[in-house]
Design an enzyme around this catalytic site. Structure first.
Site, PDB file in Angstrom:
ATOM      1  CE  LYS C  74      -3.979   1.870   2.608  1.00 25.40           C
ATOM      2  NZ  LYS C  74      -4.846   1.643   3.790  1.00 25.40           N
ATOM      3  CB  SER C 149      -8.200   3.336   2.764  1.00 23.90           C
ATOM      4  OG  SER C 149      -7.334   2.719   3.714  1.00 23.90           O
ATOM      5  CB  SER C 173      -8.347   0.396   5.615  1.00 24.71           C
ATOM      6  OG  SER C 173      -9.097   1.589   5.621  1.00 24.71           O
TER       7      SER C 173
END
Ligand SMILES: [Mg+2]
Ligand SMILES: [Zn+2]
Lengths: 116, 481, 485
Positions: C74, C149, C173
């Site tokens: 990420k 996310s 997330s």
């Protein structure tokens, strides 16, 4: 969830409140943004009002999810001195990433007042 | 002292509370392994943590905590479980745009500091926090408001600070200076800080208010910042208290403000008013865990503490049977251990203190307690005059040795009293008018004339005579006449 | 093939790391324009790295448990010299001068860093639509969001671009996008994986965790990245737990409770759960019961207040964490007459609306006069949630709920209604507030044919039993759900 209509709210957030926090947070908002954000923040805070009704007197607040204490580091330099090549490289990368620098220092536009 | 003489402004009392920030003498920063050294190349004593880079996390320096506890113990504070908090405000020398400090749970709670005169000044708290970087304002003569831009160096960012918040117990500029001197002496003694105000490792903010003498309620206070020496501390207090008294006398109000001391202009000016007070949005620092020092740890730190200046004053005062205040100079000069050792060896406390205060200003050098005690013994035994003793002492300080041998080398021998008697007799014969004046004169005249005779004898004996003995002879002759 | 077996084949010399990396780069070349899972594909450095690993194997060396396995990160984990954007214009082009601890651990384990994945800006969002670099599309249906996310990391695994990826989970997330993309996603116990080098959203809630196509791969990756790190004060002072060793132990004798409040059932429960999601949860419960666990409904009452507490605490911490993006030391600067104006101009131009919204919300909650009403109260609610969970774990070893109330929703559906978007995290948020581990396991599909995830929750340090249950659920669905490799 219980209906929230009859619950007392801590006062609906106003445009002035949003303008105040935007200034504190160093954000510029147009009038339209100010309007829009005020409504959205009010929606969220209305939802949050559900915890207003809870009896929380005497409840200890939790700020850490782990019951840890006394986590220390020994007082020993973990980075090299000025003549350490790795450390010099790190310092160069730091300055290279700076929006503006001069004489190894970060350059900023005039600072209007002293630190609070 | 009465408040009037303290404040220097008739009818008014000045109330002062100090906030002192001292950099702790660690090798690394409060929350990372970057070096804590003064005066390095800009932005070299840095790492991701002290630069506040995204993703970096603080880890607490154990030594900084230990030093903070030492400070707490030295200031008689309650050492307690503590937490860190974030104090949020934007400023370019603050890498994360928040300062990690302690808010409602400081490591050291209430305590007190004893001034050399014995008064106790309250301590509100003494907490740990990180220092900021340093900005240099370029153009406009270095003045912040006229600068065309600024340059920031983060070498100092993250250096551990102890912030010592004093209660408003001080009543004059002299009090304030005495407090800061004593605090500095304590910090240096316990190895917590080098206490160098000129390098900024000790910084003083000063809260000043005034009130009419006899008034109980505190006046509105102003906080004065940018005080860089003991001298400016005194000047700033004098200026600021005068300013406030003048305002009130003119029927105006003192505004609660933060003011800046300008050393060149010798005045304070407004930085901001209370209305502009910052909303710091303190909240518990989620990247750090609580500090809960164990009783064992605190005891261990307490055991390892050296004697504090106040304790040393009391110790010496007790031994020499004087007031602690009178022992201050010896302690300040670090000569109390020597003095006590000499006294232990039988030296006369009064003579020892006279030497410490008058003749050992530059330290003890190679002087040992044995040598010191032997010297004082010779002096009190009449083998050496005060003047001779001073000469021998100087030699012992510079090159050591046995005081008897040093005295002999100087040719110092105790003068027989019969010999001295003869000298005095012929002196009287040579100066009959002076002698009459001595015999018939009042207290001050006698004092003057005795000084004359002793001086003359010292001259002829090249200082070998004992002044005390000369005085005795003069006294005896004048009464037996 | 699982990454676990793949790593074995690299270590034994059966396969080269280069061939594995090339295969995945080819998949990316094929599908990335449609998915937009990556902010950066590190093709050159990945191939170089693969070659070095192959050379090491050729010389008889062992590169480690992740030998030659591509891992995508990420884009909020710092990679030295490699752009790290957090999905924000404010960090566009920033190259961190240091590595996150997880990056060091991946390198030490022989992994190949494949790229940086797309995300909601600063991890604020549940759909990966709040990225400065455009939304990520769900590989199962590109008209749908991948969740967020960590939507890029979930989509990259689901699309077969990478066998493994890392995400961060502050309120769900990792788990929510894992559910919506049909992959395994794990939020470990708070403090299990070092946060050093993870750009903070909400420090007391953030936790890094793995995405994988299988429970065994997730276990393998978690074992590599877990364990004490002296650079993170909130790191659990213990070695990584043994997870691979317990996967086949089953759930015989384990007591499992279904949390009524966040399953759309019971009198006080939250609403908005779709019936097919509830059916899959019921089937999952039956699966565990059939495998020898005792399963029953239970109540964890204060979980219904989790969302409110979360939307005070997370923005409050974020408002402070994101102050440093001020144009002084790194990243974007928009010049102005003075520093105050420069800070504001930079932040105004650099942050998107959702980030601004949360910064203002958090600033408000912490500001003088409101602290007690919002932040203080929320911290107390957090205590209630911790206590309620503790009570529940007195009777149960594990808890169960859906991961998300619905399957993947259409792109654009909730983006203009922040409160509606926030509600997609109701099931996941309580674990973050309590600091407990939880994971999402794909368990069938909904009426729309899109993946449904079941959430397995465990008490602090309960990863081992959580993984045992996950393995049982996975086995019932036939394993290896989203992989195309
Ligand atoms: Mg892309
Ligand atoms: Zn301070």
């Amino acid at each position: 969830m219980e209906p929230e209509a009859e619950m007392p709210t801590p006062g609906r957030i106003t445009r002035d409140d949003v303008a105040y926090v935007a200034r504190l947070a160093r954000l510029n908002l147009t009038d339209a943004e100010l309007e829009g954000f005020t409504g959205q923040l009010a929606d969220v805070l209305d939802h949050v009002a559900d915890i207003e009704a809870l009896a929380l007197d005497g409840v200890v607040p939790t700020s850490h999810p782990l019951p840890l204490s006394n986590v220390f580091r020994a007082d020993e330099p973990a980075v090299g001195s000025d003549d350490d090549a790795d450390h010099r490289l790190f310092c160069e990368e730091v300055l290279a990433a700076a929006p503006a620098f001069e004489e190894s220092r970060f350059r900023v536009p005039p600072v209007l007042g002293e630190a609070p | 002292m009465s408040p009037e003489t303290c404040s220097g402004i008739d009818g008014w009392e000045v109330v002062i509370g100090l906030e002192v920030h001292a950099e702790l003498a660690t090798a690394t920063k409060l929350f990372s392994g970057a070096r804590n050294e003064f005066g390095g190349e800009p932005n070299t004593q840095v790492d991701p943590v002290s630069l506040g880079l995204p993703g970096s996390l603080p880890v607490l320096n154990e030594k900084a905590v230990e030093l903070a506890i030492r400070v707490g113990l030295a200031l008689n504070c309650v050492v307690q479980p503590s937490e860190f908090a974030r104090k949020n405000y934007f400023y370019p020398d603050m890498p994360k745009d928040f300062q990690i400090s302690q808010f409602d749970q400081p490591i050291n709670g209430e305590g007190w500091l004893e001034l050399p005169d014995g008064r106790r000044i309250g301590i509100e708290r003494a907490h740990l926090e990180e220092d900021t970087g340093k900005s240099t304002h370029v153009g406009g003569g270095g003045r912040i408001h006229e600068a065309s831009y600024s340059l920031v160096d983060y070498n100092r960012a993250g250096v551990p600070l102890i912030e010592i918040v004093g209660k408003p117990d001080l009543r004059s500029a002299d009090d304030a200076r005495a407090y800061v001197s004593e605090l500095r002496a304590i910090l240096v003694t316990i190895g917590a800080s080098d206490g160098k105000m000129e390098e900024g490792s000790m910084r003083v903010d000063c809260n000043v208010s005034v009130r009419p003498v006899g008034e109980e309620e505190l006046g509105t206070r102003c906080e004065v910042k940018n005080i860089n020496s003991l001298r400016s501390l005194g000047r700033a207090i004098a200026y600021e208290s005068r300013r406030q008294v003048d305002l009130i006398t003119l029927g105006q109000k003192v505004d609660q403000q933060t003011r800046h001391w300008n050393e060149e202009e010798g005045r304070t000016h407004t930085l901001r008013s209370k209305e502009e007070a910052f909303d710091y949005r303190y909240f518990p620092e989620p990247d750090l865990v609580p500090v809960v020092p164990s009783t064992e740890w605190i005891d261990q730190i307490r055991m390892a503490m050296p004697l504090l200046p106040g304790e040393r004053r009391h110790r010496l005062a007790e031994e020499a049977d004087i007031r602690p205040e009178a022992a201050a100079l010896a302690v300040e000069r670090g000569l109390d251990d020597l003095a006590l050792a000499a006294m232990d060896l039988g030296a006369d406390p009064a003579r020892v203190l006279v030497h410490v205060e008058n003749n050992l200003a530059d330290g003890q050098g190679t002087l040992t307690a044995d040598g010191f005690a032997a010297l004082v013994a010779m002096e009190t035994g009449g083998e050496l005059t005060a003047t001779q003793a001073k000469t021998v002492l100087a030699d012992l300080v510079s090159s050591g040795g046995d005081p008897a041998l040093v005295a002999a080398a100087h040719g110092f021998e105790a003068m027989e009293s019969s010999e001295l008697e003869g000298l005095v007799e012929s002196l009287i014969a040579d100066h009959p008018e002076d002698w009459e004046a001595f015999v018939g004169g009042d207290e001050s005249e006698r004092k003057k004339k005795s000084g004359f005779f002793v001086g003359q004898i010292m001259k002829t004996t090249k200082g070998q005579a004992d002044g005390r003995l000369v005085n005795e002879i003069l006294e005896r002759r004048s009464t037996s006449r | 093939m699982s990454a676990f077996s793949l790593a074995g084949s690299v270590r034994s010399g059966e396969r080269t790391a280069r061939s594995i990396v090339e295969e995945h780069l080819a998949a990316i070349a094929d599908g990335e324009t449609e998915i937009n899972a990556f902010n950066l594909v590190m093709a050159d450095s990945a191939l170089e790295r693969a070659d070095r690993l192959d050379a090491l194997v050729a010389k008889g060396g062992d590169p480690g448990p992740l030998a030659g396995i591509p891992v995508a990160l990420k884009d909020n984990m710092c990679t030295r010299g490699v752009p790290t954007t957090c999905g924000s214009r404010i960090l566009d082009g920033w190259r961190p001068p240091y590595n996150a601890t997880v990056v060091e651990r991946l390198n030490d384990a022989g992994a190949v860093l494949l790229g940086k994945t797309n995300m909601d800006e600063f991890a604020m969002g549940s759909s990966t639509e709040n990225s400065a670099f455009g939304p990520t599309f769900n590989p199962c249906d590109t008209t749908r969001v991948p969740g967020g996310s960590s939507g890029g990391s979930a989509a990259a695994v689901a699309a077969g671009f990478t066998p493994l990826s890392l995400g961060s989970d502050t309120g769900g997330s990792i788990r929510q996008p894992a559910a919506l993309c049909g992959v395994v996603g794990v939020k470990p116990t708070y403090g299990r994986v070092s946060r050093y080098g993870l750009v903070a959203f909400a420090s007391s809630l953030d936790q890094i965790g793995p995405f994988a196509n299988s429970v065994v791969d997730a276990a393998m990756l978690l074992e590599v990245i877990a364990g004490h790190d002296p650079m993170d004060s909130t790191s659990i002072p213990a070695a990584a737990p043994d997870l691979l060793g317990v996967l086949d132990q089953g759930v015989e004798g384990l007591r499992v409770g279904i949390i009524e409040e966040i399953s759309g059932s019971g009198p006080t429960g939250l609403e908005g759960f779709s019936p097919d999601v509830q059916s899959r949860l019921a089937e999952a419960a039956e699966t565990l019961a059939a495998a020898g666990a005792t399963v029953e409904k239970t109540s964890v009452p204060s979980t219904v207040f989790g969302l409110s507490a979360y939307y005070v605490i997370a923005p409050a911490e974020a408002s402070s964490n994101l102050a440093r993006f001020d144009g002084v030391r790194f990243g974007l600067r928009v010049d102005a007459e003075n520093t105050v104006d420069m800070n504001a101009a930079t932040r105004t131009a650099g942050f998107g609306d959702e980030v601004k919204r949360r910064i203002m919300l958090g600033t408000y909650a912490l500001s003088a006069g409101y602290y007690d009403a919002y932040y203080g109260k929320s911290q107390k609610v957090r205590t209630l949630i911790v206590e309620d969970f503790a009570r529940a774990y007195g009777s149960y070893d594990l808890l169960l709920s859906p991961t998300a109330p619905t399957t993947a929703f259409p792109i654009g559906e909730k983006i203009d209604d922040p409160m509606l978007m926030y509600l997609s995290d109701v099931c996941t948020i309580p674990s973050n507030l309590a600091g407990h581990p939880a994971m999402s396991v794909p368990f069938g599909v909904g009426d729309d044919g899109l993946p449904v995830g079941v959430q397995v929750l465990a008490p602090a340090n309960g990863e081992a039993s959580m993984f045992r249950a996950a393995a049982v659920l996975e086995a019932a669905t036939g394993g290896l759900t989203g992989s195309t490799t």
